[in-house]
Scaffold this motif. Sequence first.
Motif: not given
Length: 278
Positions: A110-120, A265-276
């Motif tokens: 799942x290259x698109x990382x937004x669904x990954x965090x949304x699903x979790x 926390x989710x906002x920061x986590x989502x930004x880190x997931x997208x950038x790293x």
Amino acid sequence: MSLRSGARPTSTADGVWREDFARALRAEWTMLRTAGETGRLLLIGLVLTAAVGGGSVKAVKCPDAGCGQDAVKLALTGVTVGQAVIAVFAVLAVSGEYATGMIRTTLIAVPNRTPVLTVKATILTAVVLASGTAAVLASLLAGRHILPGNGSTEAHGYAPLSPADGPTLRAAVGSVLYLVLIALLGLGVATGVRDAASAVGIVLGLLYLFPTVARVVGDPEWQRHLHQISPMTAGPAIQGTARLHGLPIGAWASLGVVAAWAAAALLVGGLVLHRRDA
């Protein structure tokens, strides 16, 4: 023509997002369902919540003059213990993937990382809703059966605990939602930090830091403000059904405080997931 041609990529992107979400949902549920350690941890949290609540009501003796206790909040005391287990459960549900390297497989699928965090977040919310509801109902059931034997009877002004009662229902639903928000807080921190030990330390620090500082601060006004912004002291205010004027914050506003921490926390986590990279 340009508007009509521009609509297809949007539709295609929406379809890809839904496909990614469905794929990630199946994978995440499989991982969580087959992770024996995290499942046992969730069961421990459920049992501890109910056991501590039952132990608390068992320890209270109500004399003829009345004991002045908030019976509902007393029965739900175990939530303050269960929250720590739920927070650790949420952290391990994410950090375990980083520790084993499975997160690379997830992000390749799942290259698109937004669904990954949304699903979790979706899976975690569903699981904690189910287990939290069971724990809270078990706590209220224990209180209903134990409290009358300790003197908390209708003669002393205590009606039997029942979810059909408005304030009790609000306290029960609010307690379950509080546990869900604590889980989402743990998810966001773990996604940003990745290391399990560090994430657990940060989440538990956020829960216990403000109450500890409030005990040290001598000014009552500062104490009240610290309790108002602390997820651990603000959130459980939703359980109050008696002497509400003594609570540091209003019932539903208390969940708003915890929701704000979880969202940040989710906002920061989502930004880190997208950038790293994984």
